[in-house]
Write an enzyme that holds these catalytic residues in place. Structure first.
Site, PDB file in Angstrom:
ATOM      1  N   LYS A 111       0.863  -1.186   0.000  1.00 53.39           N
ATOM      2  CA  LYS A 111       0.000   0.000   0.000  1.00 53.39           C
ATOM      3  C   LYS A 111       0.895   1.231   0.000  1.00 53.39           C
ATOM      4  O   LYS A 111       1.714   1.404   0.897  1.00 53.39           O
ATOM      5  CB  LYS A 111      -0.902   0.009   1.229  1.00 53.39           C
ATOM      6  CG  LYS A 111      -1.858   1.199   1.264  1.00 53.39           C
ATOM      7  CD  LYS A 111      -2.790   1.113   2.449  1.00 53.39           C
ATOM      8  CE  LYS A 111      -3.759   2.293   2.480  1.00 53.39           C
ATOM      9  NZ  LYS A 111      -4.687   2.203   3.644  1.00 53.39           N
ATOM     10  N   ARG A 126       0.723  -5.251   3.302  1.00 52.00           N
ATOM     11  CA  ARG A 126      -0.446  -5.874   3.926  1.00 52.00           C
ATOM     12  C   ARG A 126      -0.522  -7.349   3.511  1.00 52.00           C
ATOM     13  O   ARG A 126      -0.127  -7.714   2.402  1.00 52.00           O
ATOM     14  CB  ARG A 126      -1.719  -5.151   3.496  1.00 52.00           C
ATOM     15  CG  ARG A 126      -1.649  -3.666   3.736  1.00 52.00           C
ATOM     16  CD  ARG A 126      -3.007  -3.013   3.700  1.00 52.00           C
ATOM     17  NE  ARG A 126      -3.595  -2.933   2.386  1.00 52.00           N
ATOM     18  CZ  ARG A 126      -4.697  -2.213   2.121  1.00 52.00           C
ATOM     19  NH1 ARG A 126      -5.296  -1.543   3.080  1.00 52.00           N
ATOM     20  NH2 ARG A 126      -5.187  -2.166   0.900  1.00 52.00           N
ATOM     21  N   ASP A 184     -16.528  -0.906  -0.911  1.00 49.39           N
ATOM     22  CA  ASP A 184     -15.210  -1.306  -1.409  1.00 49.39           C
ATOM     23  C   ASP A 184     -14.228  -1.529  -0.275  1.00 49.39           C
ATOM     24  O   ASP A 184     -13.101  -1.991  -0.510  1.00 49.39           O
ATOM     25  CB  ASP A 184     -14.658  -0.272  -2.394  1.00 49.39           C
ATOM     26  CG  ASP A 184     -14.521   1.107  -1.763  1.00 49.39           C
ATOM     27  OD1 ASP A 184     -15.548   1.657  -1.352  1.00 49.39           O
ATOM     28  OD2 ASP A 184     -13.397   1.639  -1.687  1.00 49.39           O
ATOM     29  N   ASP A 236      -8.597  -2.101   5.219  1.00 47.20           N
ATOM     30  CA  ASP A 236      -8.449  -0.666   4.932  1.00 47.20           C
ATOM     31  C   ASP A 236      -8.532   0.189   6.191  1.00 47.20           C
ATOM     32  O   ASP A 236      -9.566   0.781   6.496  1.00 47.20           O
ATOM     33  CB  ASP A 236      -9.482  -0.202   3.899  1.00 47.20           C
ATOM     34  CG  ASP A 236      -9.107  -0.649   2.496  1.00 47.20           C
ATOM     35  OD1 ASP A 236      -7.960  -1.073   2.303  1.00 47.20           O
ATOM     36  OD2 ASP A 236      -9.955  -0.569   1.598  1.00 47.20           O
TER      37      ASP A 236
END
Length: 526
Positions: free
Chosen positions: A123, A193, A270, A280
């Protein structure tokens, strides 16, 4: 890193974007686009989870190697792999947003170790076709928060994605931290991640929205084949069963959020994992004062759509959107509505069972729901720290006694931010509740010590309060990473007493942090 057992499936079994250029565009008929991570100018390892490294087949020594740094900063690509960014859509704050996709996430590869599949994703490693107007980068501030919280949530027992590493890129990144027209340069960073898969509700939604049913079927069959292998795909009943299991996993996840006082902050579709994992970590936060209407997200300040008390309802709303996305495969609303009804039936039962655990109640009693509801009201009347209150409640003995011969109100005030709010009327309400609670404890056969032990497994002593993360960010920004590791080690054992850390971290949020940037509400760039 040749010891990693690479076994890619997503980019081997699903349709790829034939356009290999890394340009912003609408990607159709494809589940992903090939992307090469951006070269960092001067990568420096901030922290690595040796536990996560060992989980994927590496050693602690591997995490300190130059090769590890190059791969997990984006400077090098693992041999034999083809990194990619996923295509998906989603509802953001209740509105359909069309194509979204991995705008700043790049999937490196999948590895298998000890029978478990893990997807590795960077990320903040640069632009992708889905970056829209953004730069695809991440900053140290948000990356410290994600790295620490991913691992903290895992050790709390909350279903979650994990984090392997946090790396400074050596680059400066422009960000408007609070979206208030005051952009500034910050240090760039990359987090690796880790999860069995990063497939989201939005991956399915985009194909239904575009009437790309063949691609929808391919993605759904792939997901079932690899992550729900006991289901035989290909029939409407199978797709309905798949939806039912996703619904149950997601229900279990949100119950755990409520248990520990976690507020996700941006529960767009999402940002919902198809595996029922917390995914997230942006403007998240932890309830300090027990405030069901609190959200940590500045973007959600007016609507408060994603506030703590609303999270279960939002999960259900998001599941309705997933059901709509699967309708072309199931073709029967009754089958999908049955799972949504089952969610609504099970939630209050599971929620009450969770509260019983927090209250140390094993034998169900018909008055438990009322007892718990009254407690939640009292906690909200005065600004009472959720984590401290429930942890300290375990010290109350069946006879009403407390360590050090403290009164209940002396005990209670230790968790209150404004103890002067405890006026005579509110004191009486607390007295009444305590009397009911002590009466209820008489129905339990466990000793005080046994009950305390059980309660302490449901009520963490240490959580990653926003001010704690901000202190680590501030020090890391100065090049001192010790506090990042201190918090990482602390949060690996959130239910343990850790007496050497108690006075420092098992305390109320300091008053200076009440309204400090990064310590209360945050933006979606956080």
């Amino acid at each position: 890193m040749n010891k990693l057992n690479i076994q890619d499936t997503f980019n081997q079994e699903l349709p790829a974007d034939p356009n290999l250029s890394n340009t912003r565009r609408q990607v159709r008929g494809a589940c992903f686009s090939y992307v090469t991570p951006r070269q960092p100018s001067n990568p420096v390892l901030v922290h690595a989870s040796t536990e996560m490294a060992e989980t994927i087949g590496l050693t602690a020594n591997d995490t300190q190697s130059e090769e590890f740094l190059r791969i997990f900063s984006g400077a090098a690509t693992l041999e034999g792999t083809s990194p990619f960014a996923m295509c998906y859509g989603g509802h953001q704050f209740g509105n359909w947003a069309g194509q979204l996709g991995d705008g700043r996430a790049i999937n490196l590869t999948e590895v298998v170790h000890e029978g478990q599949r893990w997807a590795l994703q960077l990320k903040g490693a640069g632009e992708t076709p889905y970056s829209r107007t953004a730069d695809g980068l991440a900053v140290l501030r948000s990356s410290v928060r994600e790295h620490l919280c991913s691992e903290a949530m895992y050790h709390l027992g909350v279903p979650t994605t994990r984090s392997l590493s946090l790396v400074l890129t050596g680059d400066q990144v422009m960000r408007d931290m609070l979206y208030n027209g005051n952009p500034a340069y910050e240090k760039g960073a990359v987090v690796c991640r880790v999860a069995p898969s990063f497939i989201r509700f939005g991956n399915f939604q985009i194909f239904t929205a575009r009437d790309e049913i063949s691609t929808l079927r391919s993605l759904t069959d792939y997901t079932i084949r690899h992550f729900f292998p006991h289901i035989e795909p290909g029939t409407r009943e199978a797709y309905a069963e798949f939806f039912k299991e996703v619904s149950q996993r997601t229900l279990d996840m949100v119950i755990e959020w409520q248990r520990v006082g976690f507020v996700h902050g941006v529960m767009n579709t999402d940002n919902m994992s198809i595996l029922g994992l917390t995914i997230d970590y942006g403007p998240y936060g932890w309830l300090e004062g027990y405030e069901p209407d609190w959200t940590p997200n500045t973007t959600d300040r007016a609507q408060r759509r994603y506030r703590y008390g609303q999270q279960p309802a939002v999960v259900l709303w998001n599941l309705v959107q997933l059901a709509n996305a699967l309708m072309p495969l199931v073709k029967d609303t009754v089958l999908l509505e049955a799972s949504l009804a089952d969610f609504q039936l099970k939630f209050p039962k599971k929620y009450l069972a969770m509260l019983r655990r927090k209250l140390g109640l094993v034998t169900p009693d018909e008055g438990d729901a009322e007892l718990a509801e009254e407690l939640e009201k009292l906690l909200a009347f005065a600004e009472t720290d959720m984590t401290l209150f429930f942890r300290n409640l375990s010290l109350v003995q069946k006879n009403g006694g407390l360590p050090g011969n403290k009164t209940f109100f002396e005990h209670l005030q230790a968790a209150m931010y404004q103890p002067e709010d405890l006026n005579a009327a509110l004191q009486q309400k607390w007295e009444d509740w305590l009397e009911r609670y002590l009466h209820r404890l008489q129905l339990e056969t466990a000793s005080d010590e046994e009950r305390r032990t059980a309660m302490n497994l449901a009520n963490p002593k240490y959580v990653l309060r926003n001010y704690m993360a901000q202190l680590a960010i501030d020090q890391a920004d100065l090049g001192d990473f010790k506090l990042v590791d201190e918090l990482y080690q602390l949060l690996k054992k959130p239910y343990d007493e850790q007496p050497e850390m108690e006075e420092k971290w098992a305390v109320k949020r300091p008053e200076w942090a009440r309204n400090k940037v990064g310590c209360s509400m945050l933006s979606c760039s956080s």
